[in-house]
Each structure stands twice: as C-alpha cells, then as structure tokens.
Design a protein around this motif. Structure first.
Motif, mmCIF file in Angstrom:
data_model
loop_
_atom_site.group_PDB
_atom_site.id
_atom_site.type_symbol
_atom_site.label_atom_id
_atom_site.label_comp_id
_atom_site.label_asym_id
_atom_site.label_seq_id
_atom_site.Cartn_x
_atom_site.Cartn_y
_atom_site.Cartn_z
ATOM 1 N N HIS A 182 0.811 -1.226 0.000
ATOM 2 C CA HIS A 182 0.000 0.000 0.000
ATOM 3 C C HIS A 182 0.850 1.285 0.000
ATOM 4 C CE1 HIS A 182 -3.565 2.394 0.740
ATOM 5 N NE2 HIS A 182 -2.940 2.990 1.722
ATOM 6 N N PHE A 183 1.893 1.323 0.839
ATOM 7 C CA PHE A 183 2.705 2.540 0.962
ATOM 8 C C PHE A 183 3.985 2.484 0.134
ATOM 9 C CE2 PHE A 183 0.427 2.584 5.135
ATOM 10 C CZ PHE A 183 -0.246 3.789 4.940
ATOM 11 N N ALA A 192 9.428 7.192 5.104
ATOM 12 C CA ALA A 192 8.167 6.454 5.232
ATOM 13 C C ALA A 192 7.000 7.406 4.999
ATOM 14 C CB ALA A 192 8.051 5.822 6.615
ATOM 15 N N ASP A 193 5.923 6.844 4.499
ATOM 16 C CA ASP A 193 4.713 7.640 4.286
ATOM 17 C C ASP A 193 4.196 8.138 5.646
ATOM 18 O OD1 ASP A 193 2.364 7.743 1.890
ATOM 19 O OD2 ASP A 193 1.661 8.012 3.968
ATOM 20 N N GLN A 204 1.367 8.375 6.702
ATOM 21 C CA GLN A 204 0.236 7.553 7.177
ATOM 22 C C GLN A 204 0.675 6.156 7.621
ATOM 23 O OE1 GLN A 204 -2.990 8.713 7.293
ATOM 24 N NE2 GLN A 204 -2.106 10.675 6.707
ATOM 25 N N ASN A 205 1.954 5.823 7.441
ATOM 26 C CA ASN A 205 2.423 4.461 7.721
ATOM 27 C C ASN A 205 2.803 4.324 9.199
ATOM 28 O OD1 ASN A 205 3.497 1.909 7.691
ATOM 29 N ND2 ASN A 205 4.680 2.208 5.816
ATOM 30 N N SER A 218 5.419 1.620 10.278
ATOM 31 C CA SER A 218 6.801 1.956 9.929
ATOM 32 C C SER A 218 7.335 3.032 10.879
ATOM 33 C CB SER A 218 6.839 2.440 8.482
ATOM 34 O OG SER A 218 8.139 2.468 8.011
#
Ligand SMILES: CC(C)(COP(=O)(O)OP(=O)(O)OC[C@H]1O[C@@H](n2cnc3c(N)ncnc32)[C@H](O)[C@@H]1OP(=O)(O)O)[C@@H](O)C(=O)NCCC(=O)NCCS
Length: 189
Positions: free
Chosen positions: A39-40, A137-138, A140-141, A144
């Motif tokens: 997804h990310f 990292a995103d 929203q992650n 992570s």
C-alpha cells in the motif's frame, strides 16, 4: 569500502537474513503480491511470476552497479521467506546509507522486522563505517513510524510531494539514525 562487504548472511535469534536469490520469489509472492503490504510502497503489487522476475531483474541490475544489497528474512522455525530488507543509496564519502523493509502480513506485529532491521543496522554501521543511516516512510504508515522510532531513528522532517505511490503524489517523512546514537542505545539495551 563498498557494498560487497555485506554479501553474507546475517543471523538473528529468530531469523536468518540471506542475500536475495531467484529461489526466494515463490515465498515472496505472499509479500509483494498483497495490496495491503504494498500500500505505501512505490513498487507495484505483483500479480504474476513475470512481475516477480522483472522485480528481480531490476534488483540484479542495481546490485551489479553496487547500488543496493537486499536480504530475505528466513524464519528459522520453518524456513519460510517472510519478507525482505535492503540497504541502498550508500554514499561512501558521506558515510551514509538508507534502509528499507517489507514483511508479509501474516507476520506483522511480532517485532520480527525490528529484529531484522536492528541486525542489518548493526552490521552496516560496522562493515561500512557509516556515520548515519536514513529511512523514508509515508506519514500515514503508522507501523513503519513505530518501528523506526523503536530502532532509535529520529523524525527529522517531512519532504513534500516526494514520491508517487500507486499513481498518487505523496509526502515522505524523513528519519535519521546517527552512529553515536545507535551505540548509546545498543549499550543501554
Ligand atoms: C512496517 C513493517 C515492516 C513493521 O514490521 P513488524 O515486524 O510488524 O513491526 P513490529 O512488530 O515491530 O511493529 C511495529 C509497531 O507498529 C505498531 N503498528 C502496527 N500496525 C500499526 C498501524 N497500522 N498504525 C500504528 N502502529 C502500528 C505495532 O503495534 C508496533 O508498535 P510497538 O512496537 O509500539 O508495539 C510491516 O508493517 C510492513 O511490512 N508493512 C508493509 C510494508 C511497509 O510499509 N514497509 C515500510 C516502508 S517505509
């Protein structure tokens, strides 16, 4: 000093980190072929063996240019390849490199990547005499972010509109871990 010094297994309590090979692709399909896992990630979800082979060919090209080293995480209990982690963007003059990681959904939440990434970081600091390791990292992650902070990384800022993920322009959180911070944390563990 170059990435060839990392062409070896890295042992942890529950895992062996083994340099990636074609024999790993079948197991890795459960990882890179899962939309929830990718997804990310900027890479696309595998839908066929050809996707896996194309991914491997890209990896080999970057490997041969000494731009990346990637290990599969092999579960010691049953030999399953459950994910992978990598070191890339190694800049010898600046003594820095970047890490990335991905784990199959069935094994999330067992702190396995913490174990694997911790061992990779220790090996990389030592073998390449790094001063700094970076990760992106995103925003929203959450998993992570939690993992990187648990490893000792500091969130250093947000790069706006840095990547395109599944056709969408996304920001990236930038994280850094300095060698002396890592050594202090290792002593405290
Ligand atoms: C990121 C990833 C490797 C973490 O691996 P993991 O072995 O499951 O990590 P951990 O078990 O150490 O768990 C990480 C932490 O995130 C937390 N977490 C899990 N999912 C979360 C979520 N959706 N939001 C917030 N926190 C989350 C866990 O509770 C844990 O926190 P804790 O250590 O405080 O208990 C794994 O989730 C993954 O592969 N995700 C898909 C690929 C990916 O996003 N890779 C990273 C690209 S930068």
């Amino acid at each position: 000093m170059n990435l060839d010094t990392l062409d070896r297994d890295i042992d942890t309590e529950r895992l062996v980190l083994r340099p990636l090979s074609e024999a790993d692709l079948d197991d890795l399909f459960a990882v890179h072929g899962d939309d929830d896992v990718t997804h990310f990630l900027p890479s696309r979800t595998w839908t066929s063996r050809d996707d896996a082979l194309a991914w491997l060919a890209r990896h080999h090209a970057m490997h041969d240019e000494r731009r990346v080293r990637r290990w599969v995480l092999v579960d010691r209990t049953d030999g399953r390849r459950i994910g992978d982690c990598m070191l890339f963007n190694f800049e010898a003059p600046a003594a820095r490199a970047e890490i990335g990681f991905v784990l199959g959904r069935a094994d999330w939440g067992r702190s396995l990547m913490r174990e694997a990434a911790g061992a990779l970081i220790a090996t990389a600091f030592e073998a390449l005499a790094l001063r700094r390791i970076e990760a992106f990292a995103d925003p929203q992650n959450g998993a992570s972010d939690r993992l990187l902070r648990a490893l000792g990384f500091v969130h250093e800022g947000t790069f706006r509109q840095r990547v395109v993920v599944k056709g969408e322009v996304r920001d990236s959180n930038a994280y850094g871990l300095l060698r002396d911070e890592w050594e202090r944390l290792s002593l405290a563990r």
